[in-house]
Design an enzyme around this catalytic site. Structure first.
Site: not given
Ligand SMILES: NC(=O)CC(=O)C(=O)O
Length: 328
Positions: A92, A164, A205
């Site tokens: 990401e 996302k 994520c």
């Molecule tokens: N960074 C993200 O999108 C998600 C994350 O760090 C988490 O769900 O914990």
């Protein structure tokens, strides 16, 4: 199956589910609620043919220098391909620091063809003949910013673009506070894409925390869920592996995550630990927080085996679940 049809079918699924929910809520009698609920079993699209895939998860070190990040991505893809990987995944936000201060200034307009990061991905996928899930980058489009993942074929053709859908807005005092919604806008559709390395369901994520998205991808015949992601040193040790195993076991498919390496200088401390999990919840390969490439051999025949051993898809009580809030 083309990307367009898959993408619109997936978003259609979302819309359809929303309509069903609305129908149940607004129906006056239990009898009509039952009628709506019993028709709620989704159509299951079969998975494509089985194959074996060598997967590479490139846990890149990222810095504030975009040119350096692009060069690092290219070199990781080259190394993964030289090691025999046919499916390569990046982390990401690999072209910038993971921070709301950075997203606007590093964002690129992909649709306008003004994206050096996208151009580098297409070129690397084609040059090394790999299917590439290009992590994510900040995308600028129509005055808005998105956290966007691009998927390329081994010919360098753009197969899919996933924005996302669940923004990372959390506040854990003494742990981590982050609000992506300060700069980013959420995507409006899920993404399932057919590639030479199988049918992939893409999330980014925080998307991994929402089982419904993974379940819809499974219903669309996905064989592997891929989540470029950057958990952190608070949520990472608590949930990163747990969520991957949960999505894999719930859906009886492969799950892969790819994080940036931890940069001790950065304001956001990435957890790292890029991982691949099989349909029975076994960790096939993982790592620590340092830069490196994680490799795993995926055999999609495992889906069929596990789903035959334990036919969860057939055993689901779709007729019951939407009634639970009325009957409990
Ligand atoms: N960074 C993200 O999108 C998600 C994350 O760090 C988490 O769900 O914990």
């Amino acid at each position: 199956m083309s990307l367009g049809r898959l993408s619109s079918a997936t978003s259609g699924l979302l819309v359809q589910s929303a309509r069903k929910l609305h129908f149940s809520a607004s129906t006056a009698t239990m009898r009509s609620v039952v009628t709506a609920a019993t028709s709620a079993a989704p159509e299951l699209v079969p998975t494509p043919g089985t194959m074996k895939v060598k997967l590479a998860l490139c846990q890149m070190a990222t810095s504030a220098d975009k040119v350096e990040n692009i060069a690092a991505a290219k070199s990781a893809i080259q190394e993964a391909s030289s090691s025999g990987a046919s499916l390569v995944v990046l982390p990401e936000m690999w072209n910038c620091p993971y921070s709301n201060d950075s997203f606007p200034s590093y964002a690129e307009d992909i649709d306008a063809g003004a994206s050096p990061s996208a151009a580098a991905l297409a070129e690397a996928a084609r040059g090394h003949a790999v299917t590439l899930v290009g992590g994510s980058i900040p995308e600028r489009s129509d005055g808005k910013l998105y956290n966007t993942c691009l998927v390329y074929s081994k010919e360098g053709q753009l197969l899919a673009k996933h924005r996302k859908v669940h923004l990372f807005d959390i506040d854990i005092p003494g742990g981590v506070t982050f609000k992506e919604s300060e700069t980013l806008t959420a995507g409006q559709a899920g993404t399932v894409v057919d590639t030479d390395a199988g049918r992939l369901g893409i999330g980014i994520c925080y998307d991994i925390r929402f089982p419904e998205l993974a379940m819809m991808y499974t219903q669309r015949g996905a064989q592997l869920l891929v989540y470029p992601g950057a958990f952190n040193t608070t949520t990472g040790p608590a949930h990163w592996e747990l969520l991957q195993k949960a999505r894999a076991v719930d859906n009886q498919l492969f799950v892969a995550t790819c994080s940036p390496a931890r940069n001790p200088e950065a304001s956001y401390q990435a957890w790292g630990h890029s991982t691949a999990v099989d349909p029975f919840g076994k960790v096939l390969a993982t790592t620590d927080e340092k830069p490196g490439i994680v490799y795993a051999e995926l055999d999609y025949a495992e889906l069929e085996k596990r789903r035959t051993n334990m036919p969860l898809m057939q055993q689901k009580r779709y007729d019951l679940y939407s009634l639970l809030d009325k009957t409990l």
